[in-house]
Design a protein around this motif. Structure first.
Motif, PDB file in Angstrom:
ATOM      1  N   THR A  59       0.796  -1.008  -0.089  1.00  7.44           N
ATOM      2  CA  THR A  59      -0.147  -0.234   0.329  1.00  7.44           C
ATOM      3  C   THR A  59       1.067   1.355  -0.174  1.00  7.44           C
ATOM      4  O   THR A  59       0.294   2.431  -0.289  1.00  7.44           O
ATOM      5  N   ASP A  60       2.367   1.053   0.340  1.00 11.30           N
ATOM      6  CA  ASP A  60       3.186   2.575   0.319  1.00 11.30           C
ATOM      7  C   ASP A  60       4.937   1.784   0.351  1.00 11.30           C
ATOM      8  O   ASP A  60       4.504   0.590  -0.281  1.00 11.30           O
TER       9      ASP A  60
ATOM     10  N   SER B  26      -2.005   0.659  -6.569  1.00 11.90           N
ATOM     11  CA  SER B  26      -1.742   1.779  -7.254  1.00 11.90           C
ATOM     12  C   SER B  26      -0.650   0.559  -8.743  1.00 11.90           C
ATOM     13  O   SER B  26       0.243   0.730  -8.310  1.00 11.90           O
ATOM     14  N   PRO B  27      -1.180   1.527  -9.654  1.00 12.63           N
ATOM     15  CA  PRO B  27       0.031   1.697 -11.171  1.00 12.63           C
ATOM     16  C   PRO B  27       1.261   2.302 -10.513  1.00 12.63           C
ATOM     17  O   PRO B  27       2.487   1.792 -10.687  1.00 12.63           O
ATOM     18  N   ASN B  28       1.110   3.680  -9.483  1.00 11.32           N
ATOM     19  CA  ASN B  28       2.154   3.898  -9.403  1.00 11.32           C
ATOM     20  C   ASN B  28       3.428   3.185  -8.419  1.00 11.32           C
ATOM     21  O   ASN B  28       4.269   3.082  -8.231  1.00 11.32           O
TER      22      ASN B  28
ATOM     23  N   VAL C 214      -1.965  -5.477  -9.962  1.00  7.00           N
ATOM     24  CA  VAL C 214      -2.696  -4.431  -9.669  1.00  7.00           C
ATOM     25  C   VAL C 214      -4.064  -4.365  -9.218  1.00  7.00           C
ATOM     26  O   VAL C 214      -4.815  -4.357  -9.350  1.00  7.00           O
ATOM     27  N   VAL C 215      -4.861  -4.280  -7.366  1.00  8.04           N
ATOM     28  CA  VAL C 215      -5.742  -4.428  -7.017  1.00  8.04           C
ATOM     29  C   VAL C 215      -6.005  -3.095  -6.374  1.00  8.04           C
ATOM     30  O   VAL C 215      -5.772  -2.599  -5.208  1.00  8.04           O
ATOM     31  N   PRO C 216      -6.856  -1.994  -6.890  1.00  9.42           N
ATOM     32  CA  PRO C 216      -7.002  -1.123  -6.520  1.00  9.42           C
ATOM     33  C   PRO C 216      -7.758  -0.935  -5.233  1.00  9.42           C
ATOM     34  O   PRO C 216      -8.973  -1.507  -5.132  1.00  9.42           O
ATOM     35  N   PRO C 217      -7.217  -0.294  -4.011  1.00 11.44           N
ATOM     36  CA  PRO C 217      -8.475  -0.150  -3.173  1.00 11.44           C
ATOM     37  C   PRO C 217     -10.106   0.547  -3.318  1.00 11.44           C
ATOM     38  O   PRO C 217     -10.230   1.096  -4.058  1.00 11.44           O
TER      39      PRO C 217
ATOM     40  N   THR D  13       2.409  12.917  -3.675  1.00 11.34           N
ATOM     41  CA  THR D  13       1.819  11.070  -3.290  1.00 11.34           C
ATOM     42  C   THR D  13       2.216   9.893  -4.384  1.00 11.34           C
ATOM     43  O   THR D  13       2.019  10.779  -5.445  1.00 11.34           O
ATOM     44  N   THR D  14       1.479   9.644  -3.386  1.00 15.41           N
ATOM     45  CA  THR D  14       1.644   7.477  -4.694  1.00 15.41           C
ATOM     46  C   THR D  14       0.262   7.123  -4.617  1.00 15.41           C
ATOM     47  O   THR D  14       0.250   6.306  -5.273  1.00 15.41           O
TER      48      THR D  14
END
Length: 364
Positions: free
Chosen positions: A122-123, A145-147, A165-168, A295-296
């Motif tokens: 997540t980060d 995220s893609p980032n 990638v699994v978006p929240p 921000t990521t």
């Protein structure tokens, strides 16, 4: 000639979701919606609780929770056999850790049980810590995220086939909140942990300038930290005591969502080391969001879902915040766009469906 037998439904995917106090504090709402949503996805979730907070039971929703006794494992982590005994002898099909730090402790279990390990990233802290599991067999990384996917590929290029990638996601409000009541005194929320470098000082200075030029605005600091006393002193020195409330930390996500439902702005003054669901909750609430440009969290898009600023140029925050107050119609439009973005790309049901699809891929 006999008729073909009907296809039988696949058995539920027995998944062990591993969480701890840190995960619950940062993204308990996401965990809850994962647990609740999996009921409709033929996934049986059991939660391994490496935590002491009673809020873990709220985050787990309907899932069965098993707690690892902290006192028993102070010196060393439990062996796969000891954990299996806690699980009643039933090996999970998939183990899913909600942080890379947890995966470091859990991956020996997966090796012994010969089951896939899914790790939520997540980060950037997770990006670094996942390296300890790089050689783990059957490791799959779920980047939010893609980032973060790009950061993982840059840091650990050998993982390129293991990243998804699994978006929240969180449920979205029915209508935007930001500046929805023009006659009300504007309110702002800050949720960053209170450290000396969290950026709250630039928020307080911007607030003083806004109050001087435009009148009252209320700021609620919804967090705790070692620097709280320092910032309380700064509030007094700036003459802001009537306008600033230190409300404490709200790890109860339904309560935080309710608070955001009555606010206008979320001010995120700096990029924090750890991801929390605070910004996503603000997005799904339709707040006017002010956030750092580095921000990521890729759903914070300048002038599309948020007003971004350079945290190294404090005056930019004041300029962006003032512009929103000067043109409330444009600010409301930005808040509505943020809500629509959350509704179309970051719904809880989408997060659950992507995660369940990943489980099915790994079981196949």
């Amino acid at each position: 000639m006999t008729a073909d037998a009907p296809d039988l439904p696949a058995s539920p995917i027995d998944t062990l979701l591993v969480i701890d106090d840190d995960v619950v504090a940062r993204m308990g709402s996401m965990v809850r919606h994962l647990c609740v949503g999996m009921i409709d996805e033929a996934v049986q979730v059991r939660v391994m609780n490496w935590a002491s907070s009673p809020q873990v039971f709220e985050s787990a929703g309907p899932a069965r929770v098993m707690t690892l006794p902290r006192r028993k494992w102070l010196r060393s982590d439990p062996s796969p056999a000891e954990v299996l005994q806690l699980l009643g002898g039933q090996r999970p099909i998939i183990v899913h850790c909600m942080s890379a730090a947890l995966a470091q402790r859990v991956h020996p279990w997966c090796a012994e049980w010969q089951c896939p390990l899914v790790v939520h990233v997540t980060d950037l802290t997770d990006v670094e810590e996942i390296g300890a599991c790089e050689t783990t067999a059957a490791l799959t990384v779920a980047a939010i995220s893609p980032n973060l996917q790009r950061a993982l590929l840059q840091r650990w290029p050998r993982m390129h086939c293991q990243i998804r990638v699994v978006p929240p996601g969180l449920p979205a409000q029915s209508a935007p909140t930001g500046l929805a009541e023009p006659d009300r005194v504007p309110t702002a929320i800050v949720t960053v942990p209170l450290t000396r470098d969290c950026g709250l000082d630039i928020v307080l200075r911007a607030l003083r300038s806004i109050i001087k030029d435009k009148g009252e605005i209320q700021l609620f600091i919804m967090s705790l930290g070692r620097a709280e006393r320092y910032f309380r002193q700064q509030v007094d020195e700036l003459g802001l005591r009537p306008f600033v409330t230190f409300a404490g930390e709200l790890n109860n996500w339904p309560a935080l969502r309710k608070v955001m439902g009555s606010a206008d702005f979320l001010v995120h003054p700096s990029s924090t080391a750890r991801f929390t669901a605070g910004n996503l909750t603000a997005l799904a609430s339709g707040l006017c969001i002010l956030a750092p440009a580095d921000t990521t969290e890729d759903y914070l898009i300048d002038q599309e879902t948020a007003a971004l600023f350079d945290p190294n140029r404090p005056k930019q925050l004041l300029e962006r915040w003032t512009a929103m107050l000067d043109d409330p119609a444009a600010a409301r439009q930005l808040a509505a766009a943020a809500l629509e973005y959350a509704r179309t790309r970051h719904q809880a049901s989408m997060m659950v469906a992507r995660t369940a699809a990943l489980y099915r891929e790994l079981r196949a």
